[in-house]
Design a protein around this motif. Sequence first.
Motif, short mmCIF file in Angstrom:
data_model
loop_
_atom_site.label_atom_id
_atom_site.label_comp_id
_atom_site.label_asym_id
_atom_site.label_seq_id
_atom_site.Cartn_x
_atom_site.Cartn_y
_atom_site.Cartn_z
N THR A 1 5.46 -30.93 -36.92
CA THR A 1 4.31 -31.81 -37.20
C THR A 1 3.67 -32.29 -35.90
O THR A 1 2.44 -32.35 -35.78
CB THR A 1 4.76 -33.01 -38.04
OG1 THR A 1 5.41 -32.54 -39.23
CG2 THR A 1 3.56 -33.86 -38.45
N LEU B 1 -0.30 -31.50 -34.59
CA LEU B 1 -1.26 -32.51 -34.13
C LEU B 1 -1.64 -32.30 -32.67
O LEU B 1 -2.79 -32.51 -32.28
CB LEU B 1 -0.65 -33.90 -34.33
CG LEU B 1 -0.53 -34.36 -35.79
CD1 LEU B 1 0.32 -35.61 -35.91
CD2 LEU B 1 -1.91 -34.60 -36.39
N LEU C 1 -2.44 -37.07 -42.41
CA LEU C 1 -2.85 -36.06 -41.43
C LEU C 1 -4.37 -35.89 -41.43
O LEU C 1 -4.99 -35.75 -40.36
CB LEU C 1 -2.17 -34.73 -41.74
CG LEU C 1 -0.66 -34.68 -41.52
CD1 LEU C 1 -0.09 -33.36 -42.01
CD2 LEU C 1 -0.30 -34.90 -40.07
N TYR C 2 -4.95 -35.90 -42.60
CA TYR C 2 -6.41 -35.76 -42.70
C TYR C 2 -7.11 -36.94 -42.01
O TYR C 2 -8.09 -36.76 -41.28
CB TYR C 2 -6.81 -35.68 -44.17
CG TYR C 2 -8.28 -35.54 -44.41
CD1 TYR C 2 -8.91 -34.30 -44.32
CD2 TYR C 2 -9.07 -36.64 -44.75
CE1 TYR C 2 -10.28 -34.16 -44.55
CE2 TYR C 2 -10.43 -36.51 -44.98
CZ TYR C 2 -11.03 -35.28 -44.88
OH TYR C 2 -12.37 -35.15 -45.11
N ALA D 1 0.93 -37.96 -31.49
CA ALA D 1 1.62 -37.02 -32.37
C ALA D 1 3.02 -37.53 -32.71
O ALA D 1 3.49 -37.39 -33.84
CB ALA D 1 1.71 -35.65 -31.69
N VAL E 1 2.81 -40.49 -35.32
CA VAL E 1 2.52 -40.00 -36.67
C VAL E 1 3.72 -39.27 -37.25
O VAL E 1 4.08 -39.46 -38.42
CB VAL E 1 1.28 -39.08 -36.66
CG1 VAL E 1 1.05 -38.47 -38.04
CG2 VAL E 1 0.05 -39.87 -36.22
N SER E 2 4.38 -38.45 -36.44
CA SER E 2 5.55 -37.72 -36.92
C SER E 2 6.66 -38.68 -37.33
O SER E 2 7.33 -38.49 -38.36
CB SER E 2 6.05 -36.76 -35.83
OG SER E 2 7.22 -36.09 -36.25
#
Length: 571
Positions: free
Chosen positions: A91, A95, A144-145, A204, A207-208
């Motif tokens: 992931t 990103l 993610l979007y 990244a 978010v992960s």
Amino acid sequence: MAEQPKTPHQHKTNELYAATVRALSNNSHIHYRRNRLYQGNTPLPFFAAHLQSPIIESNISAKRGNIDAISLRLNHSDIELHQQLSPTEPTERLLFELLEQFRVETCIPPQLSGMKTNIQHNFSLWADQFHHTGLTGTRLGLLLYTVAQISRSRLMAQPVSAHTEDFIESTRAAIVPILGEALSGLRRCKNSQQDYAQYALELAKIVSDMIQAEMQNNPDDAENKTDQKTLNAFSLLLDFDSDESANIAAVVSGSSKIYQENHQYYQVYTTQYDREIEAATLVRDALLIEYREKLDKRIQHQGINIKNIAQQLAAILCTPQRNGWSFDEEEGHLDGRRLSQLISSPAERRLFCTEQYKPHSDSIVSFLIDCSGSMREHIENITIIIDIMVKALGMAGITSEVLGFTTNAWNGGKAYSDWLSTGRPAFPGRLNEACHLIFKDADTNWRRSRKNIAALLKADLFREGIDGEAIEWACNRMLLRKENRRILFVISDGCPMDTATNLSNDKFYLDNHLKDAISRFDKTREVDILGLGVGLDLSLYYRKHLAIETADTVDNALFHRILKLIASLRR
């Protein structure tokens, strides 16, 4: 499942796209192979999600945006630095790729407004598709979007997509305070890849971690299973380490650790048992005659228009050269010697002369045939193709030769025995007895060599194949000749294969040397190398290539395809 062959229109379109990338990136080594961009023999490693949507292929504006985006990546991103910094967690890596692509898309030259429009259209199309396929219906997909939308919005100083602005608002409000510092750093450092990457990695990672925490805290949650399906869908965009798509039937290739660590120096354990030999000397004369008669009968029943092939070859490879004058013409230059005739015969019109031109060839075409064991089943049709091409080339006044390559023995032969007797030193390099065969040399015409060409039908000549050395040998033979244009046809049904070499080095040692050999001649442009794949796509090795099915009839249509391949070469 093999890739469907491209239509002439698709092929031409891809060539135009590749030319656009070459022009915008000032990189002359870019070209298309199997619907993918390559730099030399290496596929371009662009994995940003919005550059991989299948819908792009059917939308011209989006495709242009895709090509423009790749050009910017080549101009403004250091691939080696990017690969060094790239994280391993899937992931995070997705990103990181996306954010680096966003960064280079901010580098659009002000004068290229069309590029900006195309790139924006490409991203918008991907975003709309992402949303409409239902991926934003999951927590993970929506996250993610939203990250993609707000990151691009900050970098490009553009609003998020109007279609989904309300849809992502609550998620946007929740994550912007968490990502705020990283987002600000991206905008501030977009002109420095090294500095920008630190903020991209930070974003990244955040978010992960959010995704992992959510999935671990609710392992039995029904929606958690849906999120897992979203991750599985993303796995299609995360095949970073594969050189080729899994659904393409083609040669299997990879990287040779030994070859790379040795600075691409190709080693041969011993050349003591190598040989270069006239193939006809390995076949009894009576058997050669029998082979030739068999070949003639087959060719007679094929219905090939050899004269037409010769004319087309002359048109492609020959240039007009002045060859004196043609007299007694009714127009042209006035012939002073005929003026007296004008007085004695006022009605006479044949008082002129014209310059006479005849086709002149300054080319040599060499056929190099893979005589490995797997080629036995194809060799009869291949021999028919070779014989007809050599005859047609001769009729067109073009020099040709027919060569082959194999080994003297299976499984290493005497070279392998010598290696064993010296204690099996590590990484010996090529470990077999190379055998280079001459079926027709360049100074012998077709009529005198037609019997020798039939030696291709001798089954026990076919053993193993060391392609890279054979290509170097064939090219060097042509470089010794006076012709200025040199074309080499390599006819093969697969990648290099020598059991002893593979076992004592690694699987792709010969494969990597083959790529390197072809690349060196491509760079010097002294020899044009064409790949003729027998039942196999050889585009992984050869920029110019053609795949043929030898189970099909050898007919005029097949020769038309071969001639078209020759005509596609640069002048």
